[in-house]
Design an enzyme around this catalytic site. Sequence first.
Site, PDB file in Angstrom:
ATOM      1  N   ASP A 489      -7.016   2.320 -10.381  1.00 51.21           N
ATOM      2  CA  ASP A 489      -6.777   3.593 -11.055  1.00 51.21           C
ATOM      3  C   ASP A 489      -7.542   3.708 -12.367  1.00 51.21           C
ATOM      4  O   ASP A 489      -7.635   4.792 -12.936  1.00 51.21           O
ATOM      5  CB  ASP A 489      -5.281   3.733 -11.372  1.00 51.21           C
ATOM      6  CG  ASP A 489      -4.526   4.313 -10.198  1.00 51.21           C
ATOM      7  OD1 ASP A 489      -5.131   5.060  -9.414  1.00 51.21           O
ATOM      8  OD2 ASP A 489      -3.328   4.013 -10.075  1.00 51.21           O
ATOM      9  N   LYS A 632      -2.249  -5.500 -17.175  1.00 52.07           N
ATOM     10  CA  LYS A 632      -2.563  -4.570 -16.091  1.00 52.07           C
ATOM     11  C   LYS A 632      -4.025  -4.688 -15.646  1.00 52.07           C
ATOM     12  O   LYS A 632      -4.529  -5.778 -15.467  1.00 52.07           O
ATOM     13  CB  LYS A 632      -2.183  -3.138 -16.511  1.00 52.07           C
ATOM     14  CG  LYS A 632      -0.661  -2.962 -16.536  1.00 52.07           C
ATOM     15  CD  LYS A 632      -0.209  -1.554 -16.779  1.00 52.07           C
ATOM     16  CE  LYS A 632      -0.540  -0.600 -15.689  1.00 52.07           C
ATOM     17  NZ  LYS A 632       0.632   0.001 -15.051  1.00 52.07           N
TER      18      LYS A 632
HETATM   19  C1  GLC Z   1      -0.813   0.862  -9.290  1.00 50.43           C
HETATM   20  C2  GLC Z   1      -0.909   2.099  -8.428  1.00 50.43           C
HETATM   21  C3  GLC Z   1      -1.887   1.876  -7.300  1.00 50.43           C
HETATM   22  C4  GLC Z   1      -3.209   1.341  -7.791  1.00 50.43           C
HETATM   23  C5  GLC Z   1      -3.000   0.114  -8.652  1.00 50.43           C
HETATM   24  C6  GLC Z   1      -4.283  -0.391  -9.275  1.00 50.43           C
HETATM   25  O1  GLC Z   1      -0.217  -0.166  -8.580  1.00 50.43           O
HETATM   26  O2  GLC Z   1       0.339   2.456  -7.894  1.00 50.43           O
HETATM   27  O3  GLC Z   1      -2.107   3.077  -6.618  1.00 50.43           O
HETATM   28  O4  GLC Z   1      -3.997   1.024  -6.680  1.00 50.43           O
HETATM   29  O5  GLC Z   1      -2.100   0.432  -9.687  1.00 50.43           O
HETATM   30  O6  GLC Z   1      -4.811   0.478 -10.210  1.00 50.43           O
END
Ligand code: GLC
Length: 797
Positions: A489, A632
């Site tokens: 994302d 993240k």
């Molecule tokens: C979150 C989102 C997913 C995405 C991931 C990596 O888990 O729900 O859609 O692929 O982040 O960005």
Amino acid sequence: MQYGHFDAQAREYIITRPDTPAPWANYLGSPTYGAIISNNAGGYSFVKSGAAGRLIRYRFNEQDRPGRYIYLRDDESGDYWSASWQPVGKDLDEYRSTCRHGTGYTIMEAEYTGLRSEASYYVPMNMVHEVWRLKLTNTGEAARKISVFGFVEFTCESFYEQDQVNLQYTQFITRTYFKDQFILQTINENCLNAVNESRVETRFFALAGAPVTSYCGDRAAFLGGYRDYGNPVSVEKGRLDGTLNYNLNPCGALHTALTFKPGESVSMAFLLGPKREADAKALIAHYEDSGLPNREISDLKTYWHGKLANLKVETPDENFNHMVNTWNAYQCFITFNWSRAASLVYCGQRNGYGYRDTVQDIQGIIHLDPEMALEKLKFMISGQVSHGGALPLVKYDHNPGHEDKPEDASYRTGTGHPSYRADDALWLFPTVWKYISETGNTALLDEEIPYADTGVDTVYQHLNKAIDFSLNHLGIHGLPAGLHADWNDCLRLGTNGVSVFVAFQLYYAFEIMIRCAQHKGDAATETRMIELKKKFGAIIEERCWNTDRFVRGITEHDQVVGKPDDPEASLWLNPQSWSIISGFASQDRGKAIMDLVYQQLNTKYGARLMAPAYRRHAFDGALALLFNPSTKENGGIFLQTQGWLILAEALLGRGGRAFEYYLESCPAAQNPIAQTRLLEPYVYSQFTESVDSPFEGRSHVHWLTGTASTVMVGCVEGILGLRPDINGLRLSPTVPSSWKNFTMEKTFRGKKMRIQVQNSQGRESGCRKLTVNGVEMADSYIPATVLKADNEVILEM
Ligand code: GLC
């Protein structure tokens, strides 16, 4: 530090210290009525949507409050406590408790001053109400006078956000009534016909099996001024004052005063749900039968344990067994049901299924319940747009054939998703393939399913269209454009910049399409796919390989992202693992790449998504920069990717490495360091903070995450090596050499298989001999045709 342990037999996790480092939660109910409950009874309930159907309040990001509270009071001494340790929070030297989270139910047992309580929380199968069954036993020598208070804080209105912020409206639309055994809450009660789209709603909170001594329907009266859930004035006083809510904040509070002889037990049930008065009354009458809760909990166990029984493993590693047999599997069903809608982190605002998330979630349950998977898979296929791209979000009230799409302003404002993502529709390939392979149901390919916007096509054509979408969205060098995002994302590569992850997805899609075309005898498509695969393979080789690794992308200004001399983000995990999963990388090259990953990305809690994290050298579109380093997408251990890592190592036959990665991020294996990890040791989280963080090992975003399904696939297809295809099942266990013997019981196409794996030579993969019901197979493959109703399979590695 350890706060609890697994009970494999009961399929429960038992929390023995209630002061867990975070609320450790469980899910109750179904997509019709959902409930989340923590080990201290915090949490909330909702009808269909956490955002639009919220029944009871929960304050996010606070102290796990309020919740489903049962207060107990000694009417002689005036001392009071709660059936869950919080909210009263008695001294843990005197208050002993356990919380058993099971499949669809949670049971809290506590013992304090000679009174034992057992509160069982559940939502009965297919019902739209919840039950808090309470059993009290006087374990002391003397008679006791005990008051019991059940308490729930209703929302003023079903829209969660409105309830929280639009106080000048929502506080003036609700009132409560007392009706013999229950509190009835009404919202907009004058609106028998809809006014401004609002219509009367009613909820109830009842006590069955014991007389109501006093009641209260107003939160302020229940709690008292400047008090909290831990010391409500009415509990302190031992009586509810009968105030009902008319404006401001409602609640349901019911009190019963009991006397107990030594050794005596009493049972009762608090009930909660959205019901009209007459329906509530009828329901309460049902629960006068004190045996009903036990039967209902037993139905839940039958339902869940029945599904989970379709794969049962007994390996030398207990943590692996706990996760694969029960908890990872159960979490897969929970993510399948709830997507990313409602947890103690997600407050339910998302009004639909994220395309890529859900299509991947489906993979996590295919081996356990392929028919349930099929229904959702068809639904998601109907979320594909007729040009082949997929709706980023498929709304809960999705109306195939009539939907707006990212090209329409209405879709953008309604969902918050401004445009297509490069990967969404491509997830259909592995998921459709897994379903067909597990079931042999190739007829799915010919089934007609509408597109989201207009038109109908067979599933086979839907897949063809998904490929067309990618081919119609190529960026520089003729590689797939990164568009608004690919799986990540936080990568905005745009219409000209390209995504190497998507290039591998597309390459894999060609391969799956070749297999489908072969099955259908569609030579033209087969030839076309073979040519495309060749063509793209050559471009990938030329443009995506750099020195010793696959790069992550190329921006529209031709800047390569993820090459060895980049000061930051020079190595990315996903293009390496996907080069193997997609079948692009050879075994030798795959091993070399994965060794590099091991050296540069692996940590004690798993491999990082990329490294070094962005600080000063991010390209425009590298949104990961927004996060702290090691968090993240900015170089955290993004746990969803660990499943791919495990799978990739297993496909290379390296069982030791695959299992090492497995254990690093396995929640059950982290049970002894729960204070570091914070989250439930029975549940995967979205990510773990990594080496740049002062809190390395701390994990976040519990329950609703793609980690559940990718790790499950990594275990089932990867480590256990259960690799079906259209005609049968290949057995390729890829395990640590120390696993000398293990068994698997699997239901495959309605047939039972008992598989014994013998590994006396301590190998990591490979098959020396395979017999099915005493008959030796040619290699490690079992054609579906040789299977009987019950099968004994022995594989010698
Ligand atoms: C979150 C989102 C997913 C995405 C991931 C990596 O888990 O729900 O859609 O692929 O982040 O960005």
